[in-house]
Design an enzyme around this catalytic site. Structure first.
Site, PDB file in Angstrom:
ATOM      1  N   HIS A 125       0.800  -1.230   0.000  1.00  0.00           N
ATOM      2  CA  HIS A 125       0.000   0.000   0.000  1.00  0.00           C
ATOM      3  C   HIS A 125       0.832   1.278   0.000  1.00  0.00           C
ATOM      4  O   HIS A 125       0.437   2.273  -0.614  1.00  0.00           O
ATOM      5  CB  HIS A 125      -0.948   0.003   1.202  1.00  0.00           C
ATOM      6  N   LYS A 187      -9.994  10.796  -3.180  1.00  0.00           N
ATOM      7  CA  LYS A 187     -10.704  10.398  -1.962  1.00  0.00           C
ATOM      8  C   LYS A 187      -9.953  10.918  -0.741  1.00  0.00           C
ATOM      9  O   LYS A 187      -8.735  10.765  -0.658  1.00  0.00           O
ATOM     10  CB  LYS A 187     -10.718   8.863  -1.973  1.00  0.00           C
TER      11      LYS A 187
HETATM   12  C1  R5P Z   1      -6.879   3.147   1.077  1.00  0.00           C
HETATM   13  O1  R5P Z   1      -6.183   4.116   0.862  1.00  0.00           O
HETATM   14  C2  R5P Z   1      -6.845   1.900   0.246  1.00  0.00           C
HETATM   15  O2  R5P Z   1      -6.184   2.089  -0.950  1.00  0.00           O
HETATM   16  C3  R5P Z   1      -8.241   1.361  -0.010  1.00  0.00           C
HETATM   17  O3  R5P Z   1      -8.920   2.232  -0.881  1.00  0.00           O
HETATM   18  C4  R5P Z   1      -9.016   1.282   1.268  1.00  0.00           C
HETATM   19  O4  R5P Z   1      -8.275   0.653   2.256  1.00  0.00           O
HETATM   20  C5  R5P Z   1     -10.304   0.534   1.038  1.00  0.00           C
HETATM   21  O5  R5P Z   1     -10.995   0.511   2.244  1.00  0.00           O
HETATM   22  P1  R5P Z   1     -12.560   0.403   2.288  1.00  0.00           P
HETATM   23  O6  R5P Z   1     -12.933  -0.780   1.427  1.00  0.00           O
HETATM   24  O7  R5P Z   1     -12.854   0.189   3.728  1.00  0.00           O
HETATM   25  O8  R5P Z   1     -13.136   1.677   1.754  1.00  0.00           O
END
Ligand code: R5P
Length: 290
Positions: A125, A187
């Site tokens: 990540h 986001k």
């Molecule tokens: C966050 O920065 C990751 O890239 C994912 O977008 C995130 O962990 C997804 O989490 P959730 O499914 O809880 O929105």
């Protein structure tokens, strides 16, 4: 060379051992009534040993199992390559609020402490988190594999949408393989509440276009659900979701489907019925080149 499969990754470890033509050894686990676990490796591993164990939920248990296997194997092996297909805790790469522990750093130091020589993972990540590892770490990308799978779906003029801005380069790579274009959603997450705020990218009318939403992982599914709502408002065609790591906690799968997603496509770094893209060959060849 031998491959030891940890309880979180028996199936993937078997595939990797086959690809490497290596001996496969299963690390057995017993869970006591109080939740503690006992790991047994029934022989002394020798030479270069590859330990395979993913650290998806229950993340802390899977981490303890991984450290225990490495610690035991290191006593007789000459070196340990840890294949951690999904490496958890990497989202905790800085202290977002005062007093927060940077757990990815603790994890990095723990891998060194138990005697890991090298680590291989898929689509880690955070680069910041990777910088905490003082041993060599290879971060392999599953983008090509995921895109090749989607190429066979015969999608209608597909648009690739990164669910988060930090994956826009991967979305572009993915789109190039499908000979199409990509956009990225911006986001932002409130560090106190965890609430998501979505900033919509500039979009033309998506009428008649199928969409592939791309992310490194799906946890609760909220990022995907929000992106789905946004894209549906633009009259897009079918929506597909692709990710490297399908954590899909609680009822994420059901909620994503209810939001209107046609199919959830994940790699097998985490075993589930959605883990349809096999990455064992990527991991095996990464282990060979270390
Ligand atoms: C966050 O920065 C990751 O890239 C994912 O977008 C995130 O962990 C997804 O989490 P959730 O499914 O809880 O929105």
């Amino acid at each position: 060379m031998e491959v030891i499969g940890g309880p979180a990754s028996y199936s993937l470890a078997t595939k990797i051992a086959k690809k490497l033509n290596a001996k496969y050894v299963k690390a057995n686990i017993h869970i006591f009534a109080d939740g503690e676990s006992k790991i047994t490796i029934s022989h002394k591993p020798r030479g270069k040993v590859i330990v395979v164990n993913s650290t998806y939920p229950p993340t802390d248990s899977n981490l303890i199992h991984t450290f225990s296997i490495i610690d035991k194997a290191k006593k007789s092996a000459s070196s340990i390559v840890a294949i951690i297909p999904y490496l958890g805790y990497l989202r905790q790469d800085i202290a977002f609020l005062p007093g927060e522990v940077v757990t990815s750093k603790v994890i990095a130091e723990s891998f060194s402490a138990v005697g890991t020589s090298q680590i291989i993972t898929i689509d880690a990540h955070s680069e910041i988190a990777l910088s905490y590892f003082k041993i060599p770490i290879k971060n392999v990308s599953a983008i090509n594999k995921l895109a090749q799978y989607c190429k066979k779906l015969n999608l209608e003029n597909p648009l690739v949408v990164a669910a988060d801005f930090f994956w826009s380069a991967n979305a572009k790579k993915f789109a190039d393989i499908l000979s199409t274009d990509s956009i990225a959603i911006n986001k932002q997450r409130d560090p106190n509440t965890g609430k998501l705020h979505i900033i919509s990218p500039k979009m033309t009318d998506l009428k008649g276009r199928d969409v592939i939403i791309l992310d490194d992982m799906i946890s609760t599914g909220m990022s995907i659900i929000n992106a789905t709502h946004l894209l549906k408002r633009q009259n897009c065609g079918k929506i597909y979701v692709c990710c490297s790591h399908g954590l899909l906690v609680n009822d994420a799968k059901r909620r994503i489907k209810n939001a209107g997603v046609e199919k959830i496509i994940c790699t097998n770094t985490i075993p589930s019925t959605n883990s349809i893209v096999d990455v064992s060959d990527l991991l095996a060849s990464a282990a060979l080149s270390f």
